[in-house]
Motif scaffolding. Structure first.
Motif, PDB file in Angstrom:
ATOM      1  N   GLY A   1       0.781  -1.220   0.000  1.00 22.93           N
ATOM      2  CA  GLY A   1       0.000   0.000   0.000  1.00 22.93           C
ATOM      3  C   GLY A   1       0.817   1.277   0.000  1.00 22.93           C
ATOM      4  O   GLY A   1       0.265   2.358  -0.127  1.00 22.93           O
ATOM      5  N   GLU A   2       2.117   1.174   0.102  1.00 22.99           N
ATOM      6  CA  GLU A   2       2.974   2.361   0.142  1.00 22.99           C
ATOM      7  C   GLU A   2       3.119   2.945  -1.265  1.00 22.99           C
ATOM      8  O   GLU A   2       3.144   2.224  -2.252  1.00 22.99           O
ATOM      9  N   VAL A   3       3.207   4.268  -1.360  1.00 24.40           N
ATOM     10  CA  VAL A   3       3.361   4.964  -2.638  1.00 24.40           C
ATOM     11  C   VAL A   3       4.728   5.634  -2.656  1.00 24.40           C
ATOM     12  O   VAL A   3       5.048   6.429  -1.774  1.00 24.40           O
ATOM     13  N   LEU A   4       5.542   5.303  -3.678  1.00 18.07           N
ATOM     14  CA  LEU A   4       6.895   5.837  -3.792  1.00 18.07           C
ATOM     15  C   LEU A   4       7.225   6.147  -5.245  1.00 18.07           C
ATOM     16  O   LEU A   4       6.610   5.585  -6.154  1.00 18.07           O
ATOM     17  N   ILE A   5       8.228   7.007  -5.447  1.00 17.07           N
ATOM     18  CA  ILE A   5       8.765   7.225  -6.786  1.00 17.07           C
ATOM     19  C   ILE A   5      10.036   6.378  -6.917  1.00 17.07           C
ATOM     20  O   ILE A   5      10.615   5.942  -5.910  1.00 17.07           O
ATOM     21  N   ALA A   6      10.460   6.151  -8.145  1.00 15.80           N
ATOM     22  CA  ALA A   6      11.604   5.269  -8.404  1.00 15.80           C
ATOM     23  C   ALA A   6      12.860   5.711  -7.650  1.00 15.80           C
ATOM     24  O   ALA A   6      13.594   4.875  -7.122  1.00 15.80           O
TER      25      ALA A   6
ATOM     26  N   LYS B   1      17.025   4.883  -3.529  1.00 15.68           N
ATOM     27  CA  LYS B   1      17.751   5.364  -2.351  1.00 15.68           C
ATOM     28  C   LYS B   1      17.594   4.385  -1.184  1.00 15.68           C
ATOM     29  O   LYS B   1      18.566   4.062  -0.499  1.00 15.68           O
ATOM     30  N   ASN B   2      16.375   3.899  -0.970  1.00 14.18           N
ATOM     31  CA  ASN B   2      16.115   2.973   0.132  1.00 14.18           C
ATOM     32  C   ASN B   2      16.794   1.621  -0.053  1.00 14.18           C
ATOM     33  O   ASN B   2      17.149   0.971   0.920  1.00 14.18           O
ATOM     34  N   SER B   3      16.952   1.204  -1.308  1.00 18.35           N
ATOM     35  CA  SER B   3      17.493  -0.124  -1.582  1.00 18.35           C
ATOM     36  C   SER B   3      18.978  -0.128  -1.929  1.00 18.35           C
ATOM     37  O   SER B   3      19.606  -1.188  -1.913  1.00 18.35           O
ATOM     38  N   GLY B   4      19.529   1.030  -2.293  1.00 22.92           N
ATOM     39  CA  GLY B   4      20.932   1.081  -2.682  1.00 22.92           C
ATOM     40  C   GLY B   4      21.160   0.597  -4.111  1.00 22.92           C
ATOM     41  O   GLY B   4      22.276   0.276  -4.486  1.00 22.92           O
ATOM     42  N   ILE B   5      20.098   0.547  -4.905  1.00 23.25           N
ATOM     43  CA  ILE B   5      20.183   0.113  -6.296  1.00 23.25           C
ATOM     44  C   ILE B   5      20.008   1.344  -7.182  1.00 23.25           C
ATOM     45  O   ILE B   5      19.217   2.231  -6.878  1.00 23.25           O
ATOM     46  N   MET B   6      20.722   1.378  -8.298  1.00 26.99           N
ATOM     47  CA  MET B   6      20.664   2.530  -9.199  1.00 26.99           C
ATOM     48  C   MET B   6      19.248   2.733  -9.727  1.00 26.99           C
ATOM     49  O   MET B   6      18.531   1.777 -10.025  1.00 26.99           O
ATOM     50  N   THR B   7      18.859   4.010  -9.863  1.00 26.87           N
ATOM     51  CA  THR B   7      17.507   4.370 -10.291  1.00 26.87           C
ATOM     52  C   THR B   7      17.150   3.765 -11.644  1.00 26.87           C
ATOM     53  O   THR B   7      16.026   3.305 -11.839  1.00 26.87           O
TER      54      THR B   7
END
Length: 53
Positions: A6-11, A16-22
């Motif tokens: 249910g969370e809403v996020l942008i890429a 940033k949260n995962s440490g993976i490139m956008t």
């Protein structure tokens, strides 16, 4: 991995949260969207698309 139910996020927030490139996050989001596993709330915008999990 943390549940995003249910969370809403942008890429960029996901990256940033995962440490993976956008750019990698964006590709995965496109694939998940194609399989109807995530929902893009504002597909008409080019930058800042919101994804609901």
């Amino acid at each position: 991995m943390k549940s995003l139910d249910g969370e809403v996020l942008i890429a960029s927030q996901i990256a940033k949260n995962s440490g993976i490139m956008t750019k990698h996050i964006s590709k995965v989001l496109s694939e998940l969207k194609a399989h109807e596993l995530v929902e893009c709330i504002n597909p008409e915008v080019r930058k800042g698309r919101l994804y609901r999990f």
